[in-house]
Design an enzyme around this catalytic site. Structure first.
Site, PDB file in Angstrom:
ATOM      1  N   THR A  24     -13.474 -15.350  -5.870  1.00 21.53           N
ATOM      2  CA  THR A  24     -14.823 -15.377  -6.426  1.00 21.53           C
ATOM      3  C   THR A  24     -14.921 -16.513  -7.439  1.00 21.53           C
ATOM      4  O   THR A  24     -16.009 -17.029  -7.685  1.00 21.53           O
ATOM      5  CB  THR A  24     -15.183 -14.046  -7.132  1.00 21.53           C
ATOM      6  OG1 THR A  24     -14.081 -13.661  -7.956  1.00 21.53           O
ATOM      7  CG2 THR A  24     -15.489 -12.953  -6.134  1.00 21.53           C
ATOM      8  N   LYS A  41     -18.004 -19.328  -8.400  1.00 21.57           N
ATOM      9  CA  LYS A  41     -18.504 -19.654  -9.745  1.00 21.57           C
ATOM     10  C   LYS A  41     -18.533 -21.165  -9.944  1.00 21.57           C
ATOM     11  O   LYS A  41     -19.490 -21.728 -10.476  1.00 21.57           O
ATOM     12  CB  LYS A  41     -17.618 -18.993 -10.814  1.00 21.57           C
ATOM     13  CG  LYS A  41     -17.765 -17.489 -10.832  1.00 21.57           C
ATOM     14  CD  LYS A  41     -16.649 -16.770 -11.580  1.00 21.57           C
ATOM     15  CE  LYS A  41     -16.631 -15.308 -11.147  1.00 21.57           C
ATOM     16  NZ  LYS A  41     -15.404 -14.594 -11.475  1.00 21.57           N
ATOM     17  N   HIS A  51       0.791  -1.216   0.000  1.00 29.16           N
ATOM     18  CA  HIS A  51       0.000   0.000   0.000  1.00 29.16           C
ATOM     19  C   HIS A  51       0.834   1.281   0.000  1.00 29.16           C
ATOM     20  O   HIS A  51       0.354   2.330   0.356  1.00 29.16           O
ATOM     21  CB  HIS A  51      -0.942  -0.032   1.202  1.00 29.16           C
ATOM     22  CG  HIS A  51      -0.249  -0.398   2.465  1.00 29.16           C
ATOM     23  ND1 HIS A  51      -0.529  -1.556   3.143  1.00 29.16           N
ATOM     24  CD2 HIS A  51       0.738   0.197   3.132  1.00 29.16           C
ATOM     25  CE1 HIS A  51       0.254  -1.633   4.198  1.00 29.16           C
ATOM     26  NE2 HIS A  51       1.030  -0.593   4.213  1.00 29.16           N
ATOM     27  N   LYS A 110      -1.293 -18.108  -4.284  1.00 29.13           N
ATOM     28  CA  LYS A 110      -2.369 -18.981  -4.771  1.00 29.13           C
ATOM     29  C   LYS A 110      -1.888 -20.418  -4.947  1.00 29.13           C
ATOM     30  O   LYS A 110      -2.660 -21.328  -5.184  1.00 29.13           O
ATOM     31  CB  LYS A 110      -2.931 -18.442  -6.078  1.00 29.13           C
ATOM     32  CG  LYS A 110      -3.691 -17.115  -5.911  1.00 29.13           C
ATOM     33  CD  LYS A 110      -4.173 -16.594  -7.242  1.00 29.13           C
ATOM     34  CE  LYS A 110      -4.819 -15.213  -7.175  1.00 29.13           C
ATOM     35  NZ  LYS A 110      -6.172 -15.199  -6.597  1.00 29.13           N
ATOM     36  N   LYS A 170      -6.943 -19.100 -12.328  1.00 21.30           N
ATOM     37  CA  LYS A 170      -6.749 -17.858 -11.581  1.00 21.30           C
ATOM     38  C   LYS A 170      -5.416 -17.274 -12.003  1.00 21.30           C
ATOM     39  O   LYS A 170      -4.616 -17.946 -12.647  1.00 21.30           O
ATOM     40  CB  LYS A 170      -6.773 -18.071 -10.073  1.00 21.30           C
ATOM     41  CG  LYS A 170      -5.941 -19.271  -9.582  1.00 21.30           C
ATOM     42  CD  LYS A 170      -6.145 -19.538  -8.102  1.00 21.30           C
ATOM     43  CE  LYS A 170      -7.398 -20.298  -7.753  1.00 21.30           C
ATOM     44  NZ  LYS A 170      -8.461 -19.461  -7.197  1.00 21.30           N
ATOM     45  N   ARG A 171      -5.206 -16.021 -11.667  1.00 18.33           N
ATOM     46  CA  ARG A 171      -3.915 -15.440 -11.971  1.00 18.33           C
ATOM     47  C   ARG A 171      -2.832 -16.195 -11.206  1.00 18.33           C
ATOM     48  O   ARG A 171      -3.070 -16.704 -10.114  1.00 18.33           O
ATOM     49  CB  ARG A 171      -3.903 -13.960 -11.583  1.00 18.33           C
ATOM     50  CG  ARG A 171      -4.735 -13.128 -12.509  1.00 18.33           C
ATOM     51  CD  ARG A 171      -4.190 -13.134 -13.918  1.00 18.33           C
ATOM     52  NE  ARG A 171      -2.961 -12.398 -14.006  1.00 18.33           N
ATOM     53  CZ  ARG A 171      -2.861 -11.150 -14.444  1.00 18.33           C
ATOM     54  NH1 ARG A 171      -3.936 -10.510 -14.845  1.00 18.33           N
ATOM     55  NH2 ARG A 171      -1.703 -10.542 -14.493  1.00 18.33           N
TER      56      ARG A 171
END
Ligand code: D6G
Length: 801
Positions: free
Chosen positions: A636, A640, A349, A535, A529-530
């Site tokens: 998300t 799905k 950030h 991940k 996914k990316r």
């Protein structure tokens, strides 16, 4: 024996796709021909497929126009509180089919196109994806817009009209190569330029102090030119607006600087200003401190705020326009909504503020906040806390802590899954939470059931509608009614049949478009996914290698027929690219091993995007959601897959936790460390070699990667990956390996019992109602924005004749 139904006939049978009355169809054909003639200026002798797509898109768009104008008039008349969703990403995908679904035109258009001798699926395939997003965050924004319109909220999406969206990914010799996504090359039938709403945005310059205040002078002005895209609600006649800004140099840009010969240069330099909206930064869950990116953020915020205030000032009562001057009313009429869901990378950030003369403003804010406002008075003498809560991070280079700035400025802050919200309160935002507990909330993410069920999986939508009616499309909780069909043989058979058809369709697509042949009867085990270390695509790689090693050992009984697909795009960072290379290398070995045959295939599909997801998700048997606990804010994709009848193998992370709750823990494959375990391990220290030395199959897999088994021509190709896994793995892949493999064994065992498998699938579909973005948006609306969602229709305009 009856003739098998053609795709066209099948689509016709499905009631959720709207009615195809004769009159409707005739009108559509007339309008199609009109657009071909007048808009495209073509006749059928010379028209290309793309012309037909544009003629159809324009025909469908005609049905939006009246509703769009009517909705916006309605907002001016009723003057409701408006919700503004500011986002650098709106990952919309395609628009044609979504519009037909939401306007109940799908069957009629299908029939019209068929009668015109054309093929609907072929025309749909011509549309470019609006790839103005990277992954989950951008797609979430798109799902939210759909829900806001479907719930009748006076909502707007505001973002950037990137000339180039997410890059096209090619795999060349196993490596990722990026190509520019020139999505606007042929024009975009869904957008409408609105030069009349152009706004100036100022950059650079300097401040001058005058007796009457500080002036910002000598700025560089860039114009923000809006393009509006309609966002139709589901069958409620509401059409909201997504307004995307494009950067334009003003006519006089740099011209005042030109001397002899400088005119040409000055005109060429216009590009510099216009570069602001040129390209989407291809980073997912990662903040890159680039000046141009910061300019993009400022550009969208500055242009949008001006537009919001312009709209606020003009309120219409009946036919009378009234100029509003009382700015105290602003909070009653305006809500701003911004999403950022970084979790895994807590240093993300920070950002440099060199481009805008802002540091002084931030310093003032920070000073005001820390000294004058509440921290000091609430926690007197707690200098450590004041330092932690500062908007300016200490250190050599002064940096603005964007997350802190956001919290200070916001009326409410929320995580995007329960576990995420709890982690934020307990860790990164602990100090802020202790000061303002009421500010912190949770809103678990969701997905729109229109795109992610009705549109991408009409077969399943129909099978469900036959049992419980069609209301679930607007009220996804009604899927719970399916629980009474868990033991219903006919329903089990129907659900299994739809899955099989989807798999067959996807297999055919892969064969046609990617030249890969897969066995449609194998288990479709999918991780899409990316690529990001958190991940843990690498954990999946180890699983593939382990199962491959078992399969190639003829003395071992095969676990099950099995196939695995991996479809991802990755940003341009080294590790992600190496992971892609590893996956393609594993594929080269596994897919060409005659002993294994078609029992195991590893496929990496290039150029993953919304449209490819719409094909892959309905075909999946198993969904991989295997991030290290505490790193995925929500996910998300997981939702799905659940809604489309895949079972999940996953960790207790993000929304997986709530999915397990909704489907029942017995109906989801959970493995691995919980957040507390990860924290405990962080304290104790994670030692990858311990696992490597103790678990023979893990050692074998790592030794194969390290020794060039998958890269014989370049044995040390993957040394960085091995080094990462063995010595610097923040995401503790080895610690979850053993449990993951055991869990995969359970998956394989269950897959051999089709009926039991499908029953679990039904529990999952029935439990997926919570994950509708309608639920998410209703909660935001009621609990944060103070507006009431509604399923009421607004009056329909006359459709085009
Ligand atoms: C959309 C739809 C159009 C409307 C325009 C401006 O393009 O009917 O007039 O937005 O709306 P405001 O920005 O004035 O609300």
């Amino acid at each position: 024996m009856s003739k098998p139904l053609s795709d066209h006939d099948k689509r016709k049978q499905i009631s959720v796709r709207g009615l195809a009355g004769v009159e409707n169809v005739t009108d559509l054909k007339t309008n199609f021909n009109r657009h071909l003639h007048f808009t495209l200026v073509k006749d059928r002798n010379v028209a290309t497929r793309r012309d037909y797509y544009f003629a159809l898109a324009n025909t469908v768009r005609d049905h939006l126009v009246g509703r769009w104008i009517r909705t916006q008039q309605h907002y001016y008349e009723k003057d409701p509180k408006r919700v503004y969703y500011l986002s650098l990403e709106f990952y919309m995908g395609r628009t044609l089919q979504n519009t037909m679904v939401n306007l109940a035109l799908e069957n009629a258009c299908d029939e019209a196109v068929y009668q015109l001798g054309l093929d609907m699926e072929e025309l749909e395939d011509i549309e470019e994806d609006a790839g103005l997003g990277n992954g989950g965050l951008g797609r979430l924004a798109a799902c939210f817009l759909d829900s806001m319109a479907s719930l009748g909220l006076a909502a707007y999406g505001y973002g950037i009209r990137y000339e180039f969206g997410i890059f096209n990914q090619k795999i060349v010799n196993g490596w990722q190569v990026e190509e520019a996504d020139d999505w606007l090359r042929y024009g975009n039938p869904w957008e409408k330029a609105r030069p009349e709403y152009m706004r100036p945005v100022h950059f650079y310059g300097r401040t001058e102090h005058h007796p009457d205040g500080v002036k910002w002078v000598d700025t560089q002005v860039v114009l923000a030119l809006p393009y509006d895209t309609p966002v139709p609600g589901y069958r409620n006649n509401v059409v909201n607006t997504m307004r995307l800004w494009s950067a334009k140099a003003p006519c006089e840009f740099n011209l005042k600087d030109f001397n002899v010969g400088g005119y040409i240069q000055a005109v060429l330099d216009r590009n510099l200003a216009e570069n602001i909206s040129r390209v989407l930064y291809p980073n997912d869950n990662f903040f890159e401190g680039k000046e141009l990116r910061l300019k993009q953020e400022y550009f969208v915020v500055a242009a949008t705020l001006q537009d919001i205030i312009r709209r606020f000032k003009v309120s219409k009562f009946g036919s009378r326009e009234i100029a509003r001057t009382d700015f105290n009313k602003l909070p009653e009429k305006v809500r701003l909504f911004i999403i950022s869901s970084f979790l895994q990378d807590r240093s993300c950030h920070v950002c440099l503020f060199s481009a805008l003369r802002w540091p002084s403003i931030i310093y003032i804010l920070s000073f005001l906040y820390l000294a004058v406002q509440r921290v000091a008075s609430l926690f007197p003498g707690d200098t450590d806390r004041m330092r932690r809560m500062s908007l300016i991070e200490e250190g050599g280079i002064k940096r603005v802590n964007m997350a802190h700035l956001c919290i200070v400025g916001a009326h409410a802050v929320n995580g995007v899954a329960r576990i995420h919200s709890d982690i934020l309160k307990a860790t990164v935002f602990k100090d802020f939470y202790e000061m303002d507990p009421h500010k912190f909330q949770n809103k678990t993410n969701g997905i729109t059931p229109r795109r992610w069920l009705v549109m991408c999986n009409p077969g399943l939508a129909e099978v469900i509608a036959e049992r419980i009616g069609e209301d679930f499309i607007r009220d996804l909780d009604q899927l719970k009614k399916l629980l009474k069909f868990v033991n219903d043989e006919a329903f089990i058979r129907d659900v299994a049949k739809v899955k099989q058809e989807n798999k067959l369709k996807f297999a055919t697509h892969l064969e046609e478009h990617y030249k890969v042949k897969i066995n449609p009867n194998s288990m479709f085990d999918i991780q899409v996914k990316r690529i990001h270390e958190y991940k843990r695509q690498l954990l999946n790689c180890l699983h593939i290698i382990t199962f491959y090693n078992r399969e190639s050992d003829l003395s071992v009984q095969f676990v099950t027929d099995f196939m695995l697909l991996l479809l991802q795009a990755a940003p341009g960072y080294h590790t992600a690219k190496m992971i892609i290379r590893l996956i393609t290398a594993i594929g080269e070995v596994v897919n060409n091993d005659p002993v294994v045959g078609d029992r195991l295939k590893v496929i990496f599909l290039e150029n993953y995007r919304v449209t490819l997801a719409e094909k892959a998700v309905p075909a999946a048997d198993l969904s991989e959601q295997i991030s290290t606990a505490g790193t995925e804010a929500s996910g998300t994709g997981n939702m799905k897959f659940m809604l489309n009848g895949a079972l999940t193998i996953g960790t207790m992370d993000g929304a997986n936790v709530e999915m397990a709750e909704e489907a029942g823990e017995d109906n989801i494959f959970i493995f691995g460390m919980r957040v507390e375990d990860v924290e405990a391990m962080d304290k104790k220290g994670y030692n990858a070699s311990e696992y490597y030395n103790r678990i023979p199959e893990l050692k074998q897999a790592i030794d194969q990667i390290a020794g060039g088994f998958f890269s014989p021509k370049q044995p040390d190709l993957f040394k960085d990956i091995v080094n990462l896994l063995m010595h610097h793995d923040r995401f503790k892949v080895f610690a979850d390996y053993e449990d993951y493999i055991k869990c995969q064994e359970k998956v394989s065992a269950l897959y051999k019992k089709p009926k039991e498998w499908v029953k679990k699938v039904i529990y999952n579909i029935a439990g997926s109602g919570k994950f509708s973005s309608d639920r998410t948006i209703s909660q935001y609306a009621r609990e944060i924005w103070g507006v009431e969602p509604s399923l009421e229709k607004i009056a329909a305009p006359d459709d085009p004749k």
